[in-house]
Design a protein around this motif. Structure first.
Motif, PDB file in Angstrom:
ATOM      1  N   LEU A 433       0.831  -1.203   0.000  1.00  0.00           N
ATOM      2  CA  LEU A 433       0.000   0.000   0.000  1.00  0.00           C
ATOM      3  C   LEU A 433       0.866   1.255   0.000  1.00  0.00           C
ATOM      4  N   ILE A 434       1.942   1.243   0.772  1.00  0.00           N
ATOM      5  CA  ILE A 434       2.847   2.395   0.798  1.00  0.00           C
ATOM      6  C   ILE A 434       3.451   2.632  -0.579  1.00  0.00           C
ATOM      7  N   THR A 435       3.854   1.554  -1.248  1.00  0.00           N
ATOM      8  CA  THR A 435       4.436   1.684  -2.590  1.00  0.00           C
ATOM      9  C   THR A 435       3.459   2.335  -3.558  1.00  0.00           C
ATOM     10  N   ILE A 436       2.198   1.901  -3.512  1.00  0.00           N
ATOM     11  CA  ILE A 436       1.182   2.469  -4.405  1.00  0.00           C
ATOM     12  C   ILE A 436       0.942   3.940  -4.081  1.00  0.00           C
ATOM     13  N   LEU A 437       0.898   4.272  -2.801  1.00  0.00           N
ATOM     14  CA  LEU A 437       0.656   5.660  -2.405  1.00  0.00           C
ATOM     15  C   LEU A 437       1.775   6.576  -2.884  1.00  0.00           C
ATOM     16  N   VAL A 438       3.010   6.092  -2.800  1.00  0.00           N
ATOM     17  CA  VAL A 438       4.138   6.894  -3.286  1.00  0.00           C
ATOM     18  C   VAL A 438       4.022   7.101  -4.789  1.00  0.00           C
ATOM     19  N   GLN A 439       3.621   6.047  -5.510  1.00  0.00           N
ATOM     20  CA  GLN A 439       3.436   6.170  -6.954  1.00  0.00           C
ATOM     21  C   GLN A 439       2.294   7.120  -7.304  1.00  0.00           C
ATOM     22  N   MET A 440       1.334   7.259  -6.399  1.00  0.00           N
ATOM     23  CA  MET A 440       0.216   8.184  -6.615  1.00  0.00           C
ATOM     24  C   MET A 440       0.614   9.631  -6.352  1.00  0.00           C
ATOM     25  N   ILE A 442       1.907  10.713  -3.253  1.00  0.00           N
ATOM     26  CA  ILE A 442       1.946  11.026  -1.823  1.00  0.00           C
ATOM     27  C   ILE A 442       3.387  10.921  -1.347  1.00  0.00           C
ATOM     28  N   GLY A 443       3.835  11.861  -0.557  1.00  0.00           N
ATOM     29  CA  GLY A 443       5.222  11.897  -0.105  1.00  0.00           C
ATOM     30  C   GLY A 443       5.619  10.638   0.648  1.00  0.00           C
ATOM     31  N   GLU A 444       6.908  10.267   0.533  1.00  0.00           N
ATOM     32  CA  GLU A 444       7.394   9.054   1.194  1.00  0.00           C
ATOM     33  C   GLU A 444       7.313   9.146   2.711  1.00  0.00           C
ATOM     34  N   ASP A 445       7.347  10.372   3.233  1.00  0.00           N
ATOM     35  CA  ASP A 445       7.252  10.520   4.683  1.00  0.00           C
ATOM     36  C   ASP A 445       5.810  10.449   5.170  1.00  0.00           C
ATOM     37  N   ILE A 446       4.851  10.738   4.277  1.00  0.00           N
ATOM     38  CA  ILE A 446       3.443  10.732   4.659  1.00  0.00           C
ATOM     39  C   ILE A 446       2.792   9.385   4.360  1.00  0.00           C
ATOM     40  N   ALA A 447       3.274   8.691   3.331  1.00  0.00           N
ATOM     41  CA  ALA A 447       2.640   7.448   2.883  1.00  0.00           C
ATOM     42  C   ALA A 447       2.504   6.407   4.001  1.00  0.00           C
ATOM     43  N   PRO A 448       3.543   6.153   4.826  1.00  0.00           N
ATOM     44  CA  PRO A 448       3.370   5.154   5.897  1.00  0.00           C
ATOM     45  C   PRO A 448       2.265   5.519   6.883  1.00  0.00           C
ATOM     46  N   VAL A 449       2.147   6.813   7.197  1.00  0.00           N
ATOM     47  CA  VAL A 449       1.112   7.253   8.141  1.00  0.00           C
ATOM     48  C   VAL A 449      -0.275   7.045   7.546  1.00  0.00           C
ATOM     49  N   VAL A 450      -0.419   7.410   6.263  1.00  0.00           N
ATOM     50  CA  VAL A 450      -1.709   7.243   5.589  1.00  0.00           C
ATOM     51  C   VAL A 450      -2.076   5.764   5.504  1.00  0.00           C
ATOM     52  N   ALA A 451      -1.085   4.926   5.184  1.00  0.00           N
ATOM     53  CA  ALA A 451      -1.342   3.488   5.079  1.00  0.00           C
ATOM     54  C   ALA A 451      -1.782   2.903   6.415  1.00  0.00           C
ATOM     55  N   GLU A 452      -1.106   3.299   7.495  1.00  0.00           N
ATOM     56  CA  GLU A 452      -1.475   2.799   8.821  1.00  0.00           C
ATOM     57  C   GLU A 452      -2.905   3.195   9.176  1.00  0.00           C
ATOM     58  N   GLN A 453      -3.263   4.442   8.878  1.00  0.00           N
ATOM     59  CA  GLN A 453      -4.611   4.913   9.194  1.00  0.00           C
ATOM     60  C   GLN A 453      -5.658   4.130   8.407  1.00  0.00           C
ATOM     61  N   ALA A 454      -5.375   3.885   7.132  1.00  0.00           N
ATOM     62  CA  ALA A 454      -6.329   3.147   6.306  1.00  0.00           C
ATOM     63  C   ALA A 454      -6.493   1.714   6.799  1.00  0.00           C
ATOM     64  N   LEU A 455      -5.391   1.070   7.191  1.00  0.00           N
ATOM     65  CA  LEU A 455      -5.460  -0.306   7.684  1.00  0.00           C
ATOM     66  C   LEU A 455      -6.219  -0.386   9.004  1.00  0.00           C
ATOM     67  N   LEU A 463      -6.427  -4.691  -1.058  1.00  0.00           N
ATOM     68  CA  LEU A 463      -5.542  -3.591  -1.421  1.00  0.00           C
ATOM     69  C   LEU A 463      -6.271  -2.519  -2.227  1.00  0.00           C
ATOM     70  N   PHE A 464      -7.064  -2.948  -3.212  1.00  0.00           N
ATOM     71  CA  PHE A 464      -7.742  -1.976  -4.073  1.00  0.00           C
ATOM     72  C   PHE A 464      -8.796  -1.184  -3.299  1.00  0.00           C
ATOM     73  N   SER A 465      -9.478  -1.853  -2.387  1.00  0.00           N
ATOM     74  CA  SER A 465     -10.473  -1.149  -1.572  1.00  0.00           C
ATOM     75  C   SER A 465      -9.811  -0.116  -0.672  1.00  0.00           C
ATOM     76  N   LEU A 466      -8.624  -0.451  -0.166  1.00  0.00           N
ATOM     77  CA  LEU A 466      -7.907   0.503   0.679  1.00  0.00           C
ATOM     78  C   LEU A 466      -7.486   1.734  -0.115  1.00  0.00           C
ATOM     79  N   VAL A 467      -7.003   1.512  -1.355  1.00  0.00           N
ATOM     80  CA  VAL A 467      -6.616   2.644  -2.202  1.00  0.00           C
ATOM     81  C   VAL A 467      -7.834   3.521  -2.499  1.00  0.00           C
ATOM     82  N   ALA A 468      -8.970   2.878  -2.808  1.00  0.00           N
ATOM     83  CA  ALA A 468     -10.194   3.638  -3.080  1.00  0.00           C
ATOM     84  C   ALA A 468     -10.630   4.419  -1.844  1.00  0.00           C
ATOM     85  N   HIS A 469     -10.477   3.805  -0.677  1.00  0.00           N
ATOM     86  CA  HIS A 469     -10.838   4.477   0.574  1.00  0.00           C
ATOM     87  C   HIS A 469      -9.973   5.718   0.796  1.00  0.00           C
ATOM     88  N   ILE A 470      -8.683   5.594   0.518  1.00  0.00           N
ATOM     89  CA  ILE A 470      -7.770   6.730   0.701  1.00  0.00           C
ATOM     90  C   ILE A 470      -8.094   7.842  -0.291  1.00  0.00           C
TER      91      ILE A 470
END
Length: 531
Positions: A433-440, A442-455, A463-470
């Motif tokens: 999820l972090i990898t996808i967020l960075v590709q979208m 989202i900054g590398e420093d923010i992506a882990p925080v966003v991923a944790e919140q979504a999980l 995975l796809f539902s989490l990306v859609a949720h974000i």
């Protein structure tokens, strides 16, 4: 005098243990789940410490070195083995039996010097053999600490010594080992056996006899001898004498003995001891480093271990774990836990001191080359896979001829997941999820925080539902931000009102000649006329 805990007797788990105070005073027999939870040691990483100055933060990081233990299948096997050794060893030593004191008196008058010259085989001798740095001693000590070392039985006026761990002296001296034994007993019970039995004129054989009598007197549950390979340096048959004595302990007094050592110790085991290893009802554990092959899932324990280790970061923004980084650590450590922990700690310290706040390939490589140079030859030997090269470093790996098929006892069940520790599936989902967020974007420093919140908000989603949720959250935030912007007031523009010689009108006549126009109207004064 040390105040010992009083015995609290529990109901026996099986029929054989009924009516045995020494067994019933022990903690309950652990399940694999309870063992994993008991052994897991995870250092606390306080968020407040992540902003401390580097020279202070590195002290907090030292917890990685002495407070981290992630249980593996080998830990569960070892716990079962020690648990069985202690309890089965007590079966023939029942302090509630009418003949207990008579048997104790027989031991006191036994001529051990005649017995241990011709020691036989006994199933209560076992061993844990593995290369240096794989955590053998740490694992054994963690398991022993789950038992009270000493228990006082007031109804029987008996001091029970559940376990005793003694390190074999570097010179392999029998007398030094006996001295270490008496000192360990004194530390546990507050006695003074060292002063009583350690004399300058005492012979090794007489001291070994005293060790046996003290072991019987205090019902030693298991005697652990660490660094047994040091016996290699013993002179004039001292190694054979000592090994035969330990077998005698199991024959005569029924005290289980557990050896811990490197593969060098295998050379010390004479046919008698090798037979004891094979006959041991508890098995003998070959404590190897983490394994990693091309087979899918074969490196599961290494991944579990390293993912848990990687979470111990004192950075404000944690560095995400990649497969490339995991491969790099394997390349530099070859699955030796102690070296992996040391390399991770040193890399993190180097990053913090340098103000980089991140661990990357260049940093890890530099730390390995500069600070772990002493292990390079050994790691290279393991990396080569050539047996003749590995055998040049006898402490590294268990020789091929020592490897054997593990008994059914050693085939421990799958390691249960300890609550509070993220599973491999969750870790994999988070990393992807972090990898996808960075590709979208989202900054590398923010992506882990966003991923944790979504999980946390959608733990059951794929995975796809989490990306859609974000993305949905992002769109909502943008809409909310637009709605929150203050509306501009609509104002009616009025026609300007001018006065005579209005500067605005003068400026509008010819912007390029504003100075001359202002001077001709007397608005600009020529100061030279007044000088």
């Amino acid at each position: 005098m040390i105040k010992l805990p009083f015995a609290e007797y529990r109901e026996a788990e099986i029929r054989e243990y009924e009516g045995h105070p020494l067994i019933n005073a022990l903690p309950p027999i652990n399940s694999p789940q309870a063992t994993a939870k008991m052994l897991a040691r995870l250092p606390n990483v306080d968020d407040a410490e992540k902003v401390l100055p580097a020279h202070i933060r590195r002290h907090a990081m030292m917890r990685i070195l002495d407070q981290f233990l992630y249980p593996t299948k080998s830990h569960l096997q070892l716990e079962q083995m020690i648990s069985g050794m202690i309890r089965r060893g007590y079966l023939s030593r029942n302090i509630a039996a009418p003949d207990y004191h008579r048997n104790l008196d027989d031991v006191a008058h036994t001529d051990f010097s005649a017995i241990f010259r011709n020691a036989g085989n006994e199933a209560l001798v076992s061993s844990v053999i593995g290369c240096s740095g794989t955590g053998k001693t740490t694992a054994v000590e963690a398991i022993l600490r789950s038992y009270p070392q000493a228990i006082f039985h007031p109804d029987y006026q008996h001091c029970q010594l559940v376990w005793l761990k003694v390190e074999c002296p570097h010179d392999g001296s029998v007398k030094s080992l006996c001295t270490h034994f008496f000192r360990a007993v004194d530390d546990a019970l507050g006695t003074d056996y060292q002063a009583l039995y350690v004399k300058s004129r005492s012979s090794a054989e007489s001291m070994l006899g005293d060790v046996a009598r003290v072991s019987a007197l205090h019902s030693v549950g298991v005697l652990v001898i660490d660094e047994i390979q040091h016996l290699e340096k013993s002179r004039s048959g001292g190694a054979d004498k000592m090994l035969n004595f330990f077998v005698t302990l199991t024959n005569v007094i029924k005290v289980p003995v557990l050896f811990i050592g490197t593969p060098k110790a295998l050379e010390l085991f004479q046919p008698t001891m090798r037979s004891a290893r094979r006959a041991a009802q508890f098995g003998s554990l070959d404590w190897g480093r983490f394994a990693r092959t091309e087979n899918t899932g074969s490196d599961e324990e290494w991944e579990r271990f390293f993912k848990r280790l990687w979470k111990l970061q004192w950075f404000e923004h944690a560095t995400p774990l990649t497969h490339e980084m995991m491969d790099l650590f394997w390349e530099y450590t070859q699955g030796i836990a102690h070296i992996a922990v040391a390399l991770f700690y040193l890399s993190q310290v180097r990053a913090v001191v340098a103000g980089r706040e991140a661990i990357d390939r260049v940093l890890v490589t530099k730390v390995y080359q500069e600070e772990l140079a002493m292990v390079h030859p050994m790691i290279a030997a393991l990396r080569s896979g050539r047996e003749e090269t590995i055998l040049q470093y006898a402490d590294l790996d268990v020789p091929r001829e020592a490897l054997r098929v593990q008994s059914a006892l050693q085939e421990a069940p799958h390691i249960p997941v300890v609550r509070g520790i993220r599973t491999d599936a969750e870790d994999s989902m988070r990393d992807r999820l972090i990898t996808i967020l960075v590709q979208m974007g989202i900054g590398e420093d923010i992506a882990p925080v966003v991923a944790e919140q979504a999980l946390e908000e959608k733990p059951a989603d794929d995975l796809f539902s989490l990306v859609a949720h974000i993305k949905n959250l992002n769109e909502k935030n943008e809409t909310t931000a637009k709605q929150a912007q203050p509306k501009r007031d609509k104002r009616t523009l009025l026609d300007p009102v001018y006065v005579d010689d209005d500067l605005r009108l003068i400026r509008q006549e010819d912007p390029e000649k504003s100075y001359q126009s202002l001077k001709s109207r007397g608005t600009v004064i020529d100061l030279l006329a007044y000088i």
